[in-house]
Design a protein around this motif. Structure first.
Motif, short mmCIF file in Angstrom:
data_model
loop_
_atom_site.label_atom_id
_atom_site.label_comp_id
_atom_site.label_asym_id
_atom_site.label_seq_id
_atom_site.Cartn_x
_atom_site.Cartn_y
_atom_site.Cartn_z
N LYS A 157 -46.01 160.38 23.31
CA LYS A 157 -45.28 161.64 24.32
C LYS A 157 -45.39 162.35 24.66
O LYS A 157 -46.11 163.22 24.80
CB LYS A 157 -44.37 162.37 22.62
CG LYS A 157 -42.55 162.94 23.26
CD LYS A 157 -42.10 163.17 21.63
CE LYS A 157 -40.82 164.10 22.32
NZ LYS A 157 -39.79 164.52 21.21
N LEU A 184 -48.06 160.95 19.07
CA LEU A 184 -47.01 160.93 17.92
C LEU A 184 -47.93 160.20 16.39
O LEU A 184 -47.22 160.42 15.61
CB LEU A 184 -45.91 159.53 18.97
CG LEU A 184 -44.68 160.20 19.25
CD1 LEU A 184 -43.83 159.74 19.52
CD2 LEU A 184 -43.72 161.31 18.83
N TYR A 220 -41.97 157.64 26.66
CA TYR A 220 -42.70 158.09 25.67
C TYR A 220 -44.40 156.79 25.94
O TYR A 220 -43.32 155.63 26.68
CB TYR A 220 -42.01 157.18 24.44
CG TYR A 220 -41.31 158.24 23.45
CD1 TYR A 220 -40.22 158.33 23.76
CD2 TYR A 220 -41.89 158.39 22.21
CE1 TYR A 220 -40.08 159.66 23.67
CE2 TYR A 220 -41.07 159.33 21.48
CZ TYR A 220 -40.11 160.05 22.46
OH TYR A 220 -39.24 160.53 21.63
#
Lengths: 113, 111
Positions: free
Chosen positions: B36, B46, B87
């Motif tokens: 992220k 993440l 992301y």
């Protein structure tokens, strides 16, 4: 535990100049990788250093070079700067032999005019 | 070749689930990752999944891996405005020294 720190955070250079970017690895990490992130793109692998030796290199010309020091800090040097070298340069440290998780610094934003 | 592809944008309403998809090419990757990136910051891991797993759940995050189709997805349950970020899907190469990133999916969460 200190995280990855990079300096400088921003810098402006002109075409043909040379630049040195610096990185301090996270405490306990023995590997450092450098990435170039152009605007709107994902990070592109430049190279990785382990035990002060280059351990792998991406598709970047020889004017991109690096060093890793005994305290695991690192430098990225770029000679003969081109306009396309303008990008965010990210340093990431990791521990070899683990999950490969990279711990990133906040980057050095280089603008080449 | 080495390539990771993902869609560029996703917009969801607060409280809904978000699903970000990714395809990769290196079938020998041992680990696949989701990172992220918030504005002005570096990337932060993440979650990751080992290649011999099909699914991994970590609080609001669910990772699904389809090795046959080389497809990885990240589901974020109960998406919050603080989840707005980019992301990145990533895989580690066979030699284990290069992590290959996709171009990133920009997630917008509408209140």
């Amino acid at each position: 535990e200190t995280g990855v720190t990079q300096s400088p955070t921003h810098l402006i250079k002109t075409r043909g100049q040379q630049v040195t970017l610096r990185c301090s690895s996270q405490s306990g990490h023995n590997t450092v990788s450098w990435y170039q992130q152009a605007l709107g793109q994902g990070p592109q692998f430049i190279f990785q250093y382990y035990r002060e030796e280059e351990n792998g290199r991406g598709n970047f010309p020889p004017r991109f070079s690096g060093l890793q020091f005994p305290n695991y800090s690192s430098e990225l040097n770029v000679n003969a700067l081109e306009l396309d070298d303008s990008a965010l340069y990210l340093c990431a440290s990791s521990l070899i032999g683990t999950t490969g998780e990279l711990f990133f610094g906040e980057g050095s934003r280089l603008t080449v005019l | 070749g080495e390539d990771v592809e993902q869609s560029l944008f996703l917009s969801v309403r607060e409280g809904d689930s978000s699903v970000i998809n990714c395809t990769y090419t290196d079938s020998s990757s041992t680990y696949l990752y989701w990172y992220k990136q918030e504005p002005g910051a570096g990337l932060q891991l993440l979650t990751y999944i080992f290649s011999n797993m099909d699914m991994k759940q970590d609080q609001r995050l669910t990772v699904l891996l389809n090795k046959k189709d080389k497809h990885l997805s990240l589901r974020i349950a109960d998406t919050q405005t603080g989840d707005s970020a980019i992301y990145f899907c990533a895989e580690i190469n066979t030699g284990g020294f290069k992590t290959i990133f996709g171009a990133g999916t920009r997630l917008f969460v509408k209140a």
